[in-house]
Structure formats: structure tokens, C-alpha cells
Motif scaffolding. Structure first.
Motif, short mmCIF file in Angstrom:
data_model
loop_
_atom_site.label_atom_id
_atom_site.label_comp_id
_atom_site.label_asym_id
_atom_site.label_seq_id
_atom_site.Cartn_x
_atom_site.Cartn_y
_atom_site.Cartn_z
N ARG A 134 0.83 -1.21 0.00
CA ARG A 134 0.00 0.00 0.00
C ARG A 134 0.87 1.26 0.00
NH1 ARG A 134 -2.18 2.69 4.17
NH2 ARG A 134 -1.76 1.02 5.63
N ILE A 135 1.94 1.24 0.81
CA ILE A 135 2.86 2.38 0.85
C ILE A 135 3.50 2.59 -0.52
CG2 ILE A 135 5.02 3.24 1.85
CD1 ILE A 135 4.14 1.90 4.50
N MET A 136 3.93 1.50 -1.15
CA MET A 136 4.54 1.59 -2.48
C MET A 136 3.53 2.07 -3.52
SD MET A 136 6.97 -1.77 -2.38
CE MET A 136 7.72 -1.54 -3.97
N ASP A 137 2.28 1.65 -3.40
CA ASP A 137 1.23 2.09 -4.33
C ASP A 137 0.96 3.59 -4.22
OD1 ASP A 137 0.94 -0.45 -5.34
OD2 ASP A 137 -0.86 -0.93 -4.17
N MET A 138 1.27 4.19 -3.07
CA MET A 138 1.11 5.63 -2.88
C MET A 138 2.24 6.41 -3.55
SD MET A 138 -0.26 6.23 0.96
CE MET A 138 -0.11 4.74 1.92
N GLY A 139 3.23 5.70 -4.09
CA GLY A 139 4.34 6.37 -4.76
C GLY A 139 5.57 6.53 -3.88
N ILE A 140 5.53 5.96 -2.70
CA ILE A 140 6.67 6.06 -1.78
C ILE A 140 7.55 4.83 -1.99
CG2 ILE A 140 7.39 6.22 0.62
CD1 ILE A 140 4.64 7.53 1.18
N THR A 141 8.64 5.03 -2.72
CA THR A 141 9.58 3.95 -3.00
C THR A 141 10.99 4.43 -2.68
OG1 THR A 141 9.70 4.66 -5.30
CG2 THR A 141 8.17 2.89 -4.81
N ILE A 174 10.60 13.26 -0.19
CA ILE A 174 9.36 13.55 0.53
C ILE A 174 9.54 14.86 1.28
CG2 ILE A 174 7.79 12.80 2.36
CD1 ILE A 174 8.50 9.94 1.75
N TYR A 175 8.55 15.75 1.17
CA TYR A 175 8.55 17.01 1.91
C TYR A 175 7.45 16.92 2.97
CZ TYR A 175 7.85 21.94 2.99
OH TYR A 175 7.72 23.13 3.66
N VAL A 176 7.81 17.12 4.23
CA VAL A 176 6.83 17.07 5.32
C VAL A 176 6.17 18.44 5.43
CG1 VAL A 176 6.46 16.61 7.77
CG2 VAL A 176 8.20 15.32 6.51
N ARG A 177 4.88 18.51 5.07
CA ARG A 177 4.16 19.78 5.06
C ARG A 177 3.60 20.15 6.42
NH1 ARG A 177 -0.16 20.68 1.28
NH2 ARG A 177 0.51 22.79 1.63
N LYS A 178 2.81 19.23 7.00
CA LYS A 178 2.14 19.53 8.28
C LYS A 178 2.05 18.26 9.11
CE LYS A 178 -1.42 21.91 5.96
NZ LYS A 178 -2.85 22.08 5.84
N VAL A 179 1.98 18.46 10.42
CA VAL A 179 1.71 17.36 11.32
C VAL A 179 0.52 17.80 12.18
CG1 VAL A 179 2.60 15.91 13.18
CG2 VAL A 179 4.12 16.65 11.35
N ALA A 180 -0.49 16.96 12.28
CA ALA A 180 -1.69 17.29 13.06
C ALA A 180 -1.31 17.57 14.51
CB ALA A 180 -2.69 16.15 12.97
N PRO A 181 -2.12 18.36 15.22
CA PRO A 181 -1.80 18.72 16.60
C PRO A 181 -1.48 17.52 17.51
CG PRO A 181 -3.66 19.99 15.84
CD PRO A 181 -3.34 19.01 14.74
N GLY A 201 -0.36 14.74 16.34
CA GLY A 201 0.67 13.96 15.66
C GLY A 201 0.18 12.97 14.63
N ASP A 202 -1.13 12.80 14.51
CA ASP A 202 -1.65 11.81 13.57
C ASP A 202 -2.86 12.38 12.86
OD1 ASP A 202 -1.50 9.33 12.39
OD2 ASP A 202 -2.45 8.24 14.02
N PRO A 203 -2.92 12.47 11.56
CA PRO A 203 -1.91 12.06 10.58
C PRO A 203 -0.91 13.17 10.27
CG PRO A 203 -3.86 12.78 9.43
CD PRO A 203 -4.15 12.92 10.91
N MET A 204 0.04 12.87 9.40
CA MET A 204 0.97 13.89 8.93
C MET A 204 0.74 14.08 7.43
SD MET A 204 4.52 11.72 9.26
CE MET A 204 5.53 13.15 9.30
N GLU A 205 0.89 15.30 6.96
CA GLU A 205 0.66 15.59 5.55
C GLU A 205 2.01 15.79 4.87
OE1 GLU A 205 -1.42 19.20 3.35
OE2 GLU A 205 -2.80 18.10 4.65
N VAL A 206 2.23 15.05 3.78
CA VAL A 206 3.49 15.11 3.05
C VAL A 206 3.24 15.35 1.57
CG1 VAL A 206 4.69 13.60 4.68
CG2 VAL A 206 3.58 12.60 2.69
N LEU A 231 -0.33 14.02 0.34
CA LEU A 231 -0.72 12.73 0.88
C LEU A 231 -0.77 12.81 2.39
CD1 LEU A 231 -0.96 9.66 0.00
CD2 LEU A 231 1.49 9.55 0.34
N SER A 232 -1.76 12.18 3.00
CA SER A 232 -1.83 12.09 4.46
C SER A 232 -1.43 10.68 4.86
CB SER A 232 -3.24 12.39 4.96
OG SER A 232 -3.54 13.75 4.79
N LEU A 233 -0.53 10.59 5.82
CA LEU A 233 -0.03 9.30 6.30
C LEU A 233 -0.27 9.15 7.79
CD1 LEU A 233 3.53 8.98 4.72
CD2 LEU A 233 1.59 7.51 4.27
#
Length: 73
Positions: A27-34, A39-46, A48-53, A60-62
Motif C-alpha cells: 500500500r505504501i509503495m502504491d502511494m508512490g513512496i519507494t 518527501i517534503y513534510v508539510r504539516k503534522v496534526a496537533p 501527531g496523527d496524521p501527517m501531511e506530506v 498525501l496524508s499518512l
């Protein structure tokens, strides 16, 4: 070893290795993460979950559990 989960907001990192097995890793690879992907970390929720990259030009939210499986440099 540093994971994506530990990366601070506003940082650029490169994927070194994906941990995990089976469907989760797929699933992680299907999201384009290989290996070698930037990867640029844009935001992290207050809480800590999820984080936006940003990966390969899209946002993408992880979940933290998934981000913990991504080894970065």
C-alpha cells in the motif's frame, strides 16, 4: 536509522528503505513512496496523527504507524 515519523515539519527527506511486509508495504509503495523518492513534510496534526506530506508532486496524508515504516535520510 531515522524514520519519516521522526522528521520535523518543513523538512525534505529521501526514502532509504521501506520496512513492514505484505499488504502494508504494498500500500505504501502504491502511494508512490519507494526507495530514492523525495518527501517534503508539510504539516503534522496537533496530536501527531496524521501527517501531511508531498510526494511526487501530490499531497498525501499518512498515519504515524505507516510513517514509522519508512526509513529516511
Amino acid at each position: 536509522m531515522k524514520t519519516l515519523k521522526e522528521t520535523a515539519c518543513g523538512r525534505n527527506v529521501k526514502v532509504v528503505k521501506l520496512h513492514g511486509a505484505g499488504a502494508v508495504k504494498r500500500r505504501i509503495m502504491d502511494m508512490g513512496i519507494t526507495k530514492g523518492t523525495d518527501i517534503y513534510v508539510r504539516k503534522v496534526a496537533p496530536l501527531g496523527d496524521p501527517m501531511e506530506v508531498t510526494v511526487r508532486g501530490y499531497e498525501l496524508s499518512l498515519r504515524r504507524a505507516d510513517a514509522e515504516m519508512i526509513e529516511v535520510e
